[in-house]
Design an enzyme around this catalytic site. Structure first.
Site, PDB file in Angstrom:
ATOM      1  CB  SER A  48      -0.919   0.011   1.223  1.00 23.37           C
ATOM      2  OG  SER A  48      -1.871  -1.016   1.159  1.00 23.37           O
TER       3      SER A  48
ATOM      4  CG  ASP B 228      -5.410  -6.740   2.084  1.00 29.24           C
ATOM      5  OD1 ASP B 228      -6.404  -7.005   1.376  1.00 29.24           O
ATOM      6  OD2 ASP B 228      -4.717  -5.726   1.919  1.00 29.24           O
TER       7      ASP B 228
ATOM      8  NE  ARG C 137      -2.910   4.499   0.104  1.00 32.20           N
ATOM      9  CZ  ARG C 137      -3.431   3.303  -0.168  1.00 32.20           C
ATOM     10  NH1 ARG C 137      -2.651   2.326  -0.615  1.00 32.20           N
ATOM     11  NH2 ARG C 137      -4.726   3.081  -0.001  1.00 32.20           N
TER      12      ARG C 137
ATOM     13  CD  GLN D  21      -8.299  -0.701  -3.267  1.00 32.32           C
ATOM     14  OE1 GLN D  21      -9.195  -0.807  -4.096  1.00 32.32           O
ATOM     15  NE2 GLN D  21      -7.419  -1.661  -3.062  1.00 32.32           N
TER      16      GLN D  21
ATOM     17  N   GLY E  31      -5.800  -3.688  -8.144  1.00 29.23           N
ATOM     18  CA  GLY E  31      -6.997  -2.892  -7.911  1.00 29.23           C
ATOM     19  C   GLY E  31      -6.685  -1.551  -7.281  1.00 29.23           C
TER      20      GLY E  31
END
Length: 427
Positions: free
Chosen positions: A23, A315, A27, A169, A93
């Site tokens: 993640s 997750d 970003r 998200q 995604g």
């Protein structure tokens, strides 16, 4: 490779560092690509999903170069160039959803986003609808619900939006779009979700206000690039922690791992199950707490999981199911509607693989009920999903298991099976 056979493993012993947080890598690459000047991303994840992000940003005119284990990024200063071809997001995604927010306000820029078969099935309307309310011009299959998606950058206006379901998200896509919008963009969450975007906004000096469950941003001017150190991915560490908990005689320490409290709901649930776990935060990198976690073999008991914790461990549900299979009694996991639309239908994938290993499991629309007590040797299917592949390597480790198509683990953890075998061999 058709299948990877793991023989029954004795105690797992040792220390390891897992790859960089997926993640934060996504970003960090995006914000460095928006910045002015040059910055380095130290110890990022270099795997299928994040390499897709690097390639897409290159196609948008950013310079992204590998320097040993790091990325060097020269940004575009808020203005991307129009890509010459379709942007392929692969299996990622996060990339597709955040990219929609990033490109929506790039006035005049046209881009088409696609991905692999799995990504083209995943719902995008939850991002497209609020972006359209900001003035974004986005179209795609099923009225913008499925990729391929076409984006034509347009003037945006700020939006006050309440998320119908928790989604980091969607929140992140709207915050990124808000950097280009006239007025304030505010996102309100029903329950907290991972806050890496907010922490990185602070790191780069971008406009941000947080008030309870409300997050606000507004139009930014040019901002300078800054180096960023990526912590180890807690989601990757979780597989080794649970492997140690379910394998007799084991003790494993994961070092240099991110311990962001919006990511560590699994630790809370495992402790409630009786897990022998210790952890400590030692330092922070770019606002992210980093430390170590130690796990020792434990006799686990089933629990009813608080649905409010699911967004903090979304997750990790597959590996929680692995722990539940070895726990005494019943584990009930609610609040799983989002897992139906991940890389696979994870609720179904978990249930089918547990049954293949002799575990009694009930599956509801958004819940699982697992009756633990151990598993038998068997063969499991990843369903084209990296987290399913790794979770079911873990659940079968004490008795032996065959994992079909093990290459799916490469999406987020290159070398996963080698690290698992190394810890087995260390005993």
């Amino acid at each position: 490779m058709d299948a990877f056979r793991l023989a029954p493993c004795g105690p797992l012993r040792g220390r390891l560092r897992v790859p960089g947080d997926k993640s934060v890598t996504h970003r960090g690459l995006m914000l460095l690509a928006l910045a002015e000047g040059e910055g380095r991303l130290f110890y990022p994840l270099k795997a299928g999903d994040t390499l897709s992000t690097a390639r897409v940003l290159q196609a948008l005119g950013a310079e992204v170069r590998e320097e040993g284990p790091h990325f060097l990024v020269r940004g575009r200063g808020l203005r991307f160039k129009e890509p010459e071809d379709v942007l392929d997001c692969g299996n990622a995604g996060t990339l597709m959803r955040l990219l929609l927010g990033l490109l929506a306000g790039q006035e005049g820029l046209f881009a088409v986003l696609t991905g692999d078969a799995s990504l083209r099935r995943r719902p995008m309307g939850r991002v497209v609808a609020p972006l359209r309310a900001m003035g974004a011009r986005v179209d795609g299959r099923e009225e913008g619900e499925r990729a391929p998606l076409a984006v034509r950058g347009a003037p945006l206006r700020g939006l006050r939006y309440t998320l119908p379901v928790p989604s980091a998200q969607v929140k992140s896509a709207l915050l990124l779009a808000g950097l280009f919008a006239e007025g304030v963009t505010e996102v309100e969450e029903p329950t907290p979700t991972r806050d890496h975007t907010e922490r990185l906004f602070r790191h780069f000096g971008l406009p941000l206000e947080v008030e309870g469950r409300r997050v606000r941003t507004w139009r930014t001017g040019p901002f300078p690039a800054k180096d960023l150190v990526v912590p180890g991915d807690f989601s990757s560490a979780a597989f080794f922690l649970v492997a140690a908990l379910v394998t007799p005689g084991s003790e494993v320490v994961v070092e240099g791992v991110g311990l962001n409290p919006t990511r560590t709901g699994l630790l809370t649930v495992l402790k409630a199950m009786g897990a022998d776990l210790e952890w400590r935060v030692l330092e922070g990198e770019a606002g992210e707490p980093v430390g170590w976690v130690r796990a020792r073999h434990s006799l686990l008991k089933g629990v009813a999981v608080d649905p409010g914790l699911i967004p903090l461990m979304v997750d990790e549900v597959p590996v929680l199911a692995a722990a539940a299979a070895w726990a005494e009694g019943e584990t009930y996991i609610p609040g799983l509607s989002e897992l139906r639309v991940k890389e696979s239908d994870r609720v179904r994938a978990i249930a089918e693989n547990l049954r293949a290993l002799g575990v009694e499991v009930e599956e509801g629309p958004d819940w699982l009920r697992i009756r633990g007590g151990g598993v038998r040797p068997g063969r499991v299917r990843p369903f084209h999903d990296h987290r399913i592949a790794m979770a079911f390597a873990v659940v079968g480790l004490p008795v032996g298991v065959e994992v079909e198509e093990p290459h799916w683990a490469e999406i987020s953890y290159p070398g996963f099976f080698q690290d698992l075998l190394r810890l087995c061999a260390a005993s």
